[in-house]
Design a protein around this motif. Structure first.
Motif, mmCIF file in Angstrom:
data_model
loop_
_atom_site.group_PDB
_atom_site.id
_atom_site.type_symbol
_atom_site.label_atom_id
_atom_site.label_comp_id
_atom_site.label_asym_id
_atom_site.label_seq_id
_atom_site.Cartn_x
_atom_site.Cartn_y
_atom_site.Cartn_z
ATOM 1 N N GLU A 183 -26.819 38.980 -27.420
ATOM 2 C CA GLU A 183 -26.546 38.495 -28.797
ATOM 3 C C GLU A 183 -24.688 38.944 -28.555
ATOM 4 O O GLU A 183 -23.961 38.349 -29.234
ATOM 5 C CB GLU A 183 -26.952 39.588 -30.017
ATOM 6 N N ALA A 186 -22.875 36.678 -26.912
ATOM 7 C CA ALA A 186 -22.692 35.533 -27.476
ATOM 8 C C ALA A 186 -21.174 35.603 -28.490
ATOM 9 O O ALA A 186 -20.268 35.125 -29.085
ATOM 10 C CB ALA A 186 -23.853 34.780 -28.442
ATOM 11 N N ALA A 187 -21.682 37.220 -29.385
ATOM 12 C CA ALA A 187 -20.578 37.100 -30.973
ATOM 13 C C ALA A 187 -19.488 37.775 -30.383
ATOM 14 O O ALA A 187 -18.301 36.909 -31.450
ATOM 15 C CB ALA A 187 -21.291 38.386 -31.455
ATOM 16 N N GLU A 190 -17.632 33.906 -29.681
ATOM 17 C CA GLU A 190 -17.292 33.488 -30.668
ATOM 18 C C GLU A 190 -16.269 33.397 -31.410
ATOM 19 O O GLU A 190 -14.987 33.566 -31.991
ATOM 20 C CB GLU A 190 -18.733 33.656 -32.078
ATOM 21 N N GLU A 195 -17.425 27.996 -30.257
ATOM 22 C CA GLU A 195 -17.792 27.323 -31.294
ATOM 23 C C GLU A 195 -18.766 28.316 -31.132
ATOM 24 O O GLU A 195 -19.894 28.471 -29.924
ATOM 25 C CB GLU A 195 -18.101 25.831 -30.806
ATOM 26 N N ARG A 196 -19.698 28.851 -32.323
ATOM 27 C CA ARG A 196 -20.698 29.672 -32.307
ATOM 28 C C ARG A 196 -22.150 29.205 -31.466
ATOM 29 O O ARG A 196 -22.859 30.460 -30.851
ATOM 30 C CB ARG A 196 -21.289 29.694 -33.796
ATOM 31 N N ALA A 199 -21.266 29.130 -27.917
ATOM 32 C CA ALA A 199 -20.678 31.479 -27.198
ATOM 33 C C ALA A 199 -22.657 31.060 -26.712
ATOM 34 O O ALA A 199 -23.031 31.843 -25.993
ATOM 35 C CB ALA A 199 -20.400 31.739 -28.104
ATOM 36 N N GLU A 200 -23.284 31.107 -27.711
ATOM 37 C CA GLU A 200 -24.704 31.372 -28.083
ATOM 38 C C GLU A 200 -25.423 30.574 -26.467
ATOM 39 O O GLU A 200 -26.076 31.822 -25.774
ATOM 40 C CB GLU A 200 -25.606 31.615 -28.352
#
Length: 268
Positions: A183, A186-187, A190, A195-196, A199-200
């Motif tokens: 998490e 990824a955050a 971003e 782009e979210r 990233a995830e």
């Protein structure tokens, strides 16, 4: 003669055990006690011709009772329901956090208790389960317990029940630490303009691939980390930031200590 096994509680881990037991369905008879069974649990039980929530007058004692309920429910359910499933020869296999074998034996009037701690990757057979058995458990009963735990993944035997709180904190809660790291990565991506969804995907696949690399090569994580860390490179800068002032190492240690503390509270 087939062993008679009862599963009390079929939540996340109980359901994972059910899925793992399906290929073994012809080796034992199973009864599941679960007031709110999921559709999947109901389907597995029906497909394997097992029994779900029999009437009280249809129940008897079992060769093995698996405790898959939350530890907070054990004091009431133990006396009201579970105790009546246990006889002198019954093996009680508990996957509850915090509650020790002595307490389980006392509440259920059980002679043979094994305490185990699986983790959620067991849902896909990739978990690790550590267990400890009281000295009164016969070798045949221990072998039965191991056969029931093995579908979840690797099985490790502990030297002392005192190690169980640490196991709960390290491997029982450990998947949450890994997910939290994914998490966070990824955050951060971003936050730097990715782009979210991208990233995830980058973060998650990095965690998945790194774990697979560690498994397939058999190398320890320190060596793998050093192999990807060039002197004065970008990875070195990142790991220096993660470990500065104790950093992630200290945070993980504090997390494990907090989980151990909570495990001991649940056992009181």
């Amino acid at each position: 003669m087939k062993k008679r096994i009862a599963l009390v509680g079929s939540g996340r881990m109980g359901g994972a055990m059910l899925r793992g037991w399906a290929p073994m369905a012809d080796t034992f008879d199973l009864v599941v006690f679960e007031p709110y069974p999921s559709a999947e649990v109901s389907e597995i039980v029906a497909t394997q011709n097992w029994v779900l929530n029999p009437e009280p007058d249809e129940t008897t004692t079992f060769d093995c009772v698996v405790l898959g309920i939350k530890p907070q429910l054990f004091p009431s359910l133990g006396e009201q329901t579970i105790k009546h499933l246990v006889s002198d020869h019954t093996l009680v296999l508990s996957i509850m956090a915090g509650i020790g074998t002595a307490k389980i034996a006392e509440v259920l009037d059980a002679s043979h208790v094994i305490r185990a701690m699986p983790n959620t990757p067991g849902q896909i057979g990739k978990g690790v389960t550590a267990y400890w058995n009281s000295p009164t458990v016969p070798s045949e009963a221990e072998a039965l317990a191991v056969s029931l735990l093995r579908p979840l993944g690797t099985v490790e035997k502990l030297q002392s029940e005192k190690q169980m709180d640490a196991v709960t904190a390290v491997s029982g809660s450990g998947p949450a630490y890994v997910f939290l790291l994914a998490e966070a990565i990824a955050a951060a991506g971003e936050g730097e303009g990715l782009e979210r969804g991208l990233a995830e995907r980058l973060a998650w696949q990095t965690v998945i691939g790194s774990a697979a690399l560690m498994e397939e090569t058999g190398q320890n994580p320190q060596d793998l980390r050093r192999a990807v860390t060039s002197p004065e490179g970008t990875t070195a800068a990142a790991t220096d930031a993660l470990t500065a002032g104790g950093g992630i190492v200290t945070l993980v240690r504090r997390a494990v200590e907090a989980a151990i503390h909570r495990s001991r509270q649940l056992g009181k």
